[in-house]
Structure formats: structure tokens, C-alpha cells
Design a protein around this motif. Sequence first.
Motif, PDB file in Angstrom:
ATOM      1  N   GLY A  83       0.768  -1.156  -0.051  1.00 21.10           N
ATOM      2  CA  GLY A  83      -0.044   0.080   0.072  1.00 21.10           C
ATOM      3  C   GLY A  83       0.826   1.312  -0.068  1.00 21.10           C
ATOM      4  O   GLY A  83       2.052   1.155   0.105  1.00 21.10           O
ATOM      5  N   MET A  84       0.119   2.501   0.109  1.00 24.23           N
ATOM      6  CA  MET A  84       0.767   3.614  -0.111  1.00 24.23           C
ATOM      7  C   MET A  84       1.583   4.081   0.823  1.00 24.23           C
ATOM      8  O   MET A  84       2.625   4.759   0.878  1.00 24.23           O
ATOM      9  N   HIS A  85       1.130   3.670   2.215  1.00 20.68           N
ATOM     10  CA  HIS A  85       1.806   4.292   3.243  1.00 20.68           C
ATOM     11  C   HIS A  85       3.375   3.749   3.266  1.00 20.68           C
ATOM     12  O   HIS A  85       4.280   4.470   3.391  1.00 20.68           O
ATOM     13  N   SER A  86       3.482   2.315   2.941  1.00 20.71           N
ATOM     14  CA  SER A  86       4.696   1.810   2.762  1.00 20.71           C
ATOM     15  C   SER A  86       5.690   2.393   1.613  1.00 20.71           C
ATOM     16  O   SER A  86       6.656   2.914   1.598  1.00 20.71           O
ATOM     17  N   TYR A 133       0.558 -14.758   0.037  1.00 24.70           N
ATOM     18  CA  TYR A 133      -0.594 -14.350   0.502  1.00 24.70           C
ATOM     19  C   TYR A 133      -1.291 -13.528  -0.580  1.00 24.70           C
ATOM     20  O   TYR A 133      -2.682 -13.865  -0.900  1.00 24.70           O
ATOM     21  N   TYR A 134      -0.505 -12.743  -1.328  1.00 25.14           N
ATOM     22  CA  TYR A 134      -1.441 -11.708  -2.465  1.00 25.14           C
ATOM     23  C   TYR A 134      -1.778 -12.855  -3.592  1.00 25.14           C
ATOM     24  O   TYR A 134      -2.596 -12.110  -4.280  1.00 25.14           O
ATOM     25  N   LYS A 135      -1.284 -13.981  -3.557  1.00 25.25           N
ATOM     26  CA  LYS A 135      -2.128 -14.817  -4.631  1.00 25.25           C
ATOM     27  C   LYS A 135      -3.605 -14.957  -4.346  1.00 25.25           C
ATOM     28  O   LYS A 135      -4.367 -14.875  -5.429  1.00 25.25           O
ATOM     29  N   TRP A 136      -3.813 -15.129  -2.785  1.00 25.27           N
ATOM     30  CA  TRP A 136      -5.164 -15.227  -2.671  1.00 25.27           C
ATOM     31  C   TRP A 136      -5.963 -14.001  -2.681  1.00 25.27           C
ATOM     32  O   TRP A 136      -7.326 -13.827  -2.808  1.00 25.27           O
ATOM     33  N   THR A 137      -5.105 -12.608  -2.497  1.00 16.88           N
ATOM     34  CA  THR A 137      -5.796 -11.465  -2.654  1.00 16.88           C
ATOM     35  C   THR A 137      -6.439 -11.263  -3.917  1.00 16.88           C
ATOM     36  O   THR A 137      -7.460 -10.856  -4.405  1.00 16.88           O
ATOM     37  N   GLN A 138      -5.518 -11.727  -4.928  1.00 15.10           N
ATOM     38  CA  GLN A 138      -5.865 -11.817  -6.431  1.00 15.10           C
ATOM     39  C   GLN A 138      -7.020 -12.621  -6.611  1.00 15.10           C
ATOM     40  O   GLN A 138      -7.784 -12.373  -7.441  1.00 15.10           O
ATOM     41  N   TRP A 139      -6.985 -13.947  -6.055  1.00 13.11           N
ATOM     42  CA  TRP A 139      -8.110 -14.793  -6.113  1.00 13.11           C
ATOM     43  C   TRP A 139      -9.608 -14.237  -5.514  1.00 13.11           C
ATOM     44  O   TRP A 139     -10.464 -14.517  -6.153  1.00 13.11           O
ATOM     45  N   MET A 140      -9.546 -13.414  -4.791  1.00 11.21           N
ATOM     46  CA  MET A 140     -10.722 -12.568  -4.285  1.00 11.21           C
ATOM     47  C   MET A 140     -11.033 -11.760  -5.260  1.00 11.21           C
ATOM     48  O   MET A 140     -12.144 -11.801  -5.842  1.00 11.21           O
ATOM     49  N   SER A 424      -8.994   0.139  -7.996  1.00 10.06           N
ATOM     50  CA  SER A 424      -7.697   0.290  -8.743  1.00 10.06           C
ATOM     51  C   SER A 424      -6.705   1.290  -8.448  1.00 10.06           C
ATOM     52  O   SER A 424      -7.285   2.514  -8.229  1.00 10.06           O
ATOM     53  N   ARG A 425      -5.449   1.290  -8.314  1.00  5.81           N
ATOM     54  CA  ARG A 425      -5.020   2.040  -7.755  1.00  5.81           C
ATOM     55  C   ARG A 425      -3.373   2.220  -9.112  1.00  5.81           C
ATOM     56  O   ARG A 425      -2.828   1.311  -9.484  1.00  5.81           O
ATOM     57  N   GLN A 426      -3.129   3.440  -9.314  1.00  3.86           N
ATOM     58  CA  GLN A 426      -2.044   3.504 -10.126  1.00  3.86           C
ATOM     59  C   GLN A 426      -0.774   3.770  -9.692  1.00  3.86           C
ATOM     60  O   GLN A 426       0.006   4.612  -9.818  1.00  3.86           O
ATOM     61  N   ARG A 427      -0.456   2.564  -8.870  1.00  3.41           N
ATOM     62  CA  ARG A 427       0.747   2.699  -8.217  1.00  3.41           C
ATOM     63  C   ARG A 427       1.578   1.439  -8.261  1.00  3.41           C
ATOM     64  O   ARG A 427       0.878   0.405  -8.917  1.00  3.41           O
ATOM     65  N   TYR A 428       2.618   1.243  -7.730  1.00  2.00           N
ATOM     66  CA  TYR A 428       3.486   0.117  -7.997  1.00  2.00           C
ATOM     67  C   TYR A 428       3.182  -0.915  -6.710  1.00  2.00           C
ATOM     68  O   TYR A 428       3.178  -2.009  -7.018  1.00  2.00           O
ATOM     69  N   TRP A 429       3.225  -0.486  -5.570  1.00  2.00           N
ATOM     70  CA  TRP A 429       3.387  -1.375  -4.184  1.00  2.00           C
ATOM     71  C   TRP A 429       1.989  -1.837  -3.926  1.00  2.00           C
ATOM     72  O   TRP A 429       1.680  -1.711  -2.790  1.00  2.00           O
ATOM     73  N   GLY A 430       1.612  -3.028  -4.726  1.00  2.00           N
ATOM     74  CA  GLY A 430       0.382  -3.643  -4.348  1.00  2.00           C
ATOM     75  C   GLY A 430       0.244  -4.974  -5.119  1.00  2.00           C
ATOM     76  O   GLY A 430       1.010  -5.228  -6.089  1.00  2.00           O
ATOM     77  N   ASP A 497      -6.325  -1.686  -4.229  1.00  2.23           N
ATOM     78  CA  ASP A 497      -6.268  -1.083  -2.909  1.00  2.23           C
ATOM     79  C   ASP A 497      -5.777  -1.872  -1.970  1.00  2.23           C
ATOM     80  O   ASP A 497      -6.192  -2.898  -1.644  1.00  2.23           O
ATOM     81  N   ASN A 498      -5.034  -1.400  -1.077  1.00  2.00           N
ATOM     82  CA  ASN A 498      -4.745  -2.075   0.078  1.00  2.00           C
ATOM     83  C   ASN A 498      -5.753  -2.563   0.962  1.00  2.00           C
ATOM     84  O   ASN A 498      -5.378  -3.587   1.730  1.00  2.00           O
TER      85      ASN A 498
END
Length: 809
Positions: A83-86, A133-140, A424-430, A497-498
Motif C-alpha cells: 500500500g501507499m503508506h509503505s 498471501y497476495y496470490k489469494w488477494t488476487q483470487w478474491m 484500482s490504484r495507479q501505483r506500484y506497491w500492491g 487497493d490496500n
Amino acid sequence: MGKYDPAAVEAKWRTVWEERGTDRLDLDKAEKPFYNLMMFPYPSAEGLHVGNVFAFVGSDIQGRFHRLKGFDVFEPMGFDAFGMHSENFALKNGRHPAEMVPKNIENFRENQLKKVGLMLDWSRQVDTTSPEYYKWTQWMFVTLYKNGFAYKKKAPVNWCPGCKTVLAAEQVIDGECERCTSTVVKKDMEQWYFKTTAFAQELLDELDRIDWSERTKTAQRNWIGRSQGAEVTFSVDGGPDFQIFTTRPDTLFGATYMVFSPEHPLLDQITTPEQRPALSEYRAAAAALSEVDRQAEGRDKTGVFTGADAVNPVNNERIPIWAADYVLMGYGTGAIMAVPAHDQRDFDFAVKFNLPIRQVVAPDGKMFDALPEAYVGEGLLVNSGDFNGLPAKEQGIEAVTTRLKEQGRAEFKINYRLRDWCVSRQRYWGPPIPIIYCDKCGAVAVPEKDLPVTLPYLEDYKPDGSGFSPLRRDESFFHTTCPECGGPATRETDVSDNFLCSAWYFYRYPSTEFGDRPFDAARTKKWLPVDLYVGGNEHAVLHLLYSRWLCRALNQCGHLDFVEPYKRFVAHGMIVREGAKMSKSRGNVINPDEYIREFGADAFRMYLMFMGAYLEGGDFRDGGVRAMKSFLDRLWTAVLPEEGGLAATEPEDAETRFWLHSTIKAVTADLARFSYNTAIARLMELINHVTKNRVRNRVVSEAVVKMVAPLAPHVAEEMWEQLGHSETVFAGGWPEWDEEATFRATVEYVVQINGKVRAKLDLPAGLSQEVIEPQVLDNPAVAKWLEGQTIVKKVYVQDKLMNLVVKPN
RNA sequence: GCGAGAGUGGCGGAACUGGUAGACGCACCGGCCUUAGGAGCCGGCGGUUAUGCCGUAGGGGUUCGACUCCCCUCUCUCGCACCA
């Protein structure tokens, strides 16, 4: 025995707990599962904030308390590191998040969290940035997409020029970006959305049934913002039909003009040639305004006439159509009927532009001579044709809407303020959004076997404000093949989005060992929904709303058999320092490490909990931690006396028994209702009694140790061992109290004359009024007040008081 | 404006379904101990014109009795807000 040395005690028990696996749980063997969840932190480079510690300790106390009461408590922890904070922090310091985040996590866990003494099962840590982990975030995402809960559309979005990305409505606070406080602007862009509005009503209804802090529920109710009314079809005179939304269809006869939002598409069509230049100018001015400026309180109304008229369906009256920016395109239909007599905004506008004001609601049937402001109260309908004499509001709404409905000109309608979640976010860290675009097949979800879509390492990950994520600059990532037809295709390059990462993390904890599913069905059945969730209310309309929504969506998709993720949510308070908000710019941020080093985690934990009511928050005062350390010193010597040894049986003296048992009773109740400050106060009273009377008793010592254990686990564990136990104190059970002993043999009766305290009498407990009364009346302190008076009434409360109501003779 | 919560000593805060306002602690004052103390122990601590009176934001009310319940007003915090 020796002196209490927190550093040594805490280091020892950290090691022992780890070696013995005291806090690790066999999830399948647990007989009385209790899922104790705390909000996982974002591992900032600055380290753990005292607010985190406050939140975690308050939650940990519940976990430990439940464990002592015999539950199998699962208390996991993880890191919300995408996310954007990091990313913003890394950008600012010229570092790479991929290199920074693991170090932060390591530091959080090893140097900070582990030193707070939380009963965490680290064998089930979750890190949202790991591909597992984010494999399953994508699965969501894919699951939501396949089930129609995710879609892409072009619409006005909130754009943060600082973070160079779009934001969800929930992440815009007073017109500013939640992360960087830049002023958010509106832009027309094509973005991914989740259909949060699909469950607006369900999310609202269930709030009445879930056990949550009231202020959290209120925040969600406000945010969902249900309003009931009607959608009414008007027509442009000589032109097309259009719809307006109103909550007051009963006032239709009072409509004297119409207002379209400047963004309303119909304006192009209906505006007369003479008015076009004025309209264009007005639209440009409205577009240049920021959301905050546009909706600023007390701002003068502006608007422009379109030259067109509308026909009112109730009376065929022709009324002018205006464009004005006090009507928003994003709510209702973007057009309203204006009833200046009964709506303050319309009233202000009508006054400014000299438009007619027609009263259609008359309180007690009376007409106003002049209206200084809109009348919004009750009354009877007037100037309303057949409906005259009908009570306004409920009955009027029903009657007018029903009539129009029969004519096909209206529908009953409920509107929600809630918008679909722009994800959707036009960022990198996600996590990259797992969608592939193919000319032949359209937008195709990445098949589960191809997940995760790995986030490539980009040396230059800076957002460029192009409206695309930096991932777009990586040609090898961007270009791919279509999973359906095998033809050339491109990837979606936005990341999600984070808040999607954090919307499901608690399903993962019990299932971390399963690589082939986001969460295991049997585990989930046994451990979810979460039994107790403690966290900050700042997430009321963010994480807490998103995760409720996702739970429902997953339920609908057949992946969960419940619809609410948390049985109970408790919002803790906020802490301030010396009455002032803590902030880096003020330089008054509390560094937990320093206090822990100097006084120990136990004293720090206890002081944080003692400052004030946990649910309200507290005021951190320097010196408080020191005071708590000296309380622990006194407690240590009271529990483990150097001399005299400990009597092994229940104390004989009634006063000590009273203090012991009433403290157990009170502390049990206090902990259960998060009243940690009073629980600590009661323990202090007990220790004061024990010290003053030099009580040396094993039963007392062991009960004290157990009661202190949830609050100050290390020192409790040490004392428990020194009392001769080899197993952890948390396996020792919660102390029981003897109800009998919580009553005293003698009680103090308060004698009041006309409600004022005039005497206090020590009398045996349990006596009746007949026995007590003569003693009260004969008491010289009382008798003095009765001279020359007649007693007209005697109020008697057993074991408490006697109030004599007297009158002069 | 709407909604939620709150207002109690010098300070943080207690007071369960109306029943001794100020628990517990901080700070402060006095004493003991000590070569010394930012340590420890003991005692005091709402105000006051003190046999009493006044005190829980302010004003009314209900009650034998109100921090607590009801009405009005003020202030603060949080959420939502030109949302029709």
C-alpha cells in the motif's frame, strides 16, 4: 526471592514462552475455540507507535483473560505491508519498498512486538506482501469478478495529485487524501469497482443485530446513508422525460423550478441557444472548483438558467430549469425539483435568483404571511389540488407517490449515499489486478493456476501521474498472452487497493499452512467468525465496512457460510499526551521502547490501561509508568514476602477474606467489560490491605498473581513460578470467589434527615428495620436533628441507609 | 444542520439497575529514615465566612433522596453533510 527486576524477568519469560511454545496453539485440538483478533499493523519504518501498543495490550488482556477462563485462545498477528503508506515512505527516503518492508517487519516483530508481552502465535504470521498471501488477494478479485461483483467503468473519480492515483470515496477525508492530505480533485477515468452498493441494505440491517460498539455502527449507518423517497418523472417542455429523486414527493405542488447538476448530460440537449454561452461558462467554473470548495458550508448559491422549462406531472405546470452546482451528479439522478418553501437550500437559491416561493405545507392549517426561511415541519397540504388537507410527510408522500405511480410518473425509491468501492490504484506497491485484456476475448480473469500475478521488481517504481501504474512501463509485464485464445494480450497494470489485502486477512491466519486454498473449510468452520475484534474506530467506514462487504460477497459466491465476519467488535479510545494530540510535528510522540527499557513492559502495559477507560481513551502523563513500576514493586513484596512464609489455607480473618473475594468478583466483572482502569484500582486496594495488615497467605498470593497475569504477564509468570508452580500461570485457571465472603458482618448505615447525611452507624448486617430503627432514633447525633420536628416518613434501605423525612412541629 | 458520545478537585479519572460524590493514582504539603535522594515508609489533601453551608457545565423539574431520570440552554470531541 530478591528484588523485582523487570528487565531480567521479562527477558527470561520471553525465552521460556518461546521455548515451551506457550502461545502456540493446536487449532484442530482446541476444544473451546476463541478467536481473539487485533488489527494487524502497517510496519512503518518509524517503528511501533504507542497507539498500536495501547490497542494490542487491550486486546491481549482479553485473550489472556479468556485463556485463564479455560478457552483455547487463538491470537495471531501479521503485517499489512502493501500500500501507499509503505510506498510513500520508501519514495521519500529514496529506498525500495521491497527492500525496506522485510526489515521493518523484522524490527516490528523481534524488537518491538515481542517485547510487549503479547500472547501471539507467531507460527501463523501473515504478510500481505508475500506472493503466498497476495496470490489469494488476487483470487478474491477474480472470484468477485466472475460473480459479477467487480466491474470496470468510466466515471468521475477522486484523484490524489500527491499520490498520483485514484482513491475510494472512503479514503477522501474532508476533500483530502487520507494518506498525504493533498486536495483531491475529480477526474473522469476508467477504473475498477466493487459493487459495495449491492449490499447497502443488508449491511445496514445487520448492524441492528451485531454486537459492535455503538459509535462504530453509527458511523457505518451515516456512511451508508439510506434515504427513502420517490423517483419522479418530469418532462422537458417540448423535450424528453427525465427523473428526479426526492424524499418529499408530498411537496410536488410547491416545486417552482428545477435544478440540474452542471455535469448532467441532458443539459447539452435542452439548453436554448441564447443560454448556451452562459451555461458553458458556468460549467467550466464549476469544474474548476474542488469538491471541498464546491460543498463548503455557507457558500453562496450559484447557478444559471437553461432557457428550458419542465412540466410538473402533478399539475402540468411549466417551471424553469436551472443548472446549479449545489446539486451533485453522483447522488440520486443528478437533478432535483426545487421546493423553496420547504427546503432551505432551495429557499436560499430562490431568494438569490428571485424565483417564486410557494407554500404547500401549513402548520395547523395556517398560511404564512412571510417566510424568513424554509419551513420543514409538520402540517397539512395546501395549494396541492386534490391533496389539500392531507397531513404532509408520511400520508402525503404515500398518496402523491401512489397517484403518480398509477400514471407511470413515479416509483417509490430508496437511495444510498454509499458508492461502489473504487479499487484500482495507479501505483506500484500492491497486488497487480489479475486481469488480461485481449482484443478478441475482452477482459479475462487470470486463471487460478496462473496466480499469483507476481509483482515484478521495478527499480524505478515512482508513480508518474499518467493515469497508469508504473507497471505499465515494464514491457515484459505489460505484454502477455490471452489465457483463453492464446493470442497477444496486455495486462491490467493497476494494483488493487490496500484495503482489499486487509479485508480478508483474518480468514488466512487459521489456514496459513494451506498453499492450495485461501482458507480451509474445516478450519474456517471451527474458528470463524472472529469471536472478538478490538481496534480503532478510524476504520469504521474503511476496513470494517469493506471486510463486512467482502464477507457477504464471499458468502454469496459460496465460499463462506456466514455473512458477518466478526461476532463482536469493540472500538477502543484514543490516547493523547498531557491533553494534546500526539504528532511528529509537535514532537510529543511517546516512544514505547524507552519506557519498556526503563520500567519494563509490564509496568508500561499497566499504566497504559490505567490512564483512563479503555473504550474512551486516556491521557498519558509522564511519571505514570514510574508509579506503576513502584506498584509492581509493592505487589512483588506483598505476594512473595521475604520473611514469615505463607500460610497455605484460606485466610481466617474476615476482613482479608472480604478484600480478597470482593476483589476477585470485581476484577472479573471489570475485565469482562474492558474496565481495565478500575480493575487495576481494585488490585491496588487489595495490595494496600495486604501490605498494611502484613497478610502472608498463599491463597491470596495466588489469586493476586492470576488476576495480574492478563495485565502484567511476565511478572505474574515469574511470581507464579516462585510460588512453586512449574506450569504456566495461564493454565492455572481463573480464581473463583466466595459470594458469602463479599459481604461484611458489620455495615455502615447512613442516616439522612431530609436527604442530608447526618450520621453514620456501624451495625450488624442483615437486620430488619424494626431492629435498626430504635438505634437510629436514639443516636445522639440523630436525635439532635429531630428536636422540635415530626417524622412524616421513614425510608429504609437494608444494609445501606435510613432517611427520615421531618417537618417542624 | 443531522447523528453519536462527553462535561465531576490542581491533574488523570471512580461512583453497578437513583441511596455516603471524589475510589485508585499523579502532583502538592507535613513527618520519619538517610551522608545524600527524582528512593522507601507514615499522615494530610473539593471549597468555605465550619456545630454549619456550598459543591458533579448552567437553569428548571420529578423524587424521601439526583453525577445518575425528564425538559431547556451552553461548551467540547467524533462521524456524516448543499445527499435533495
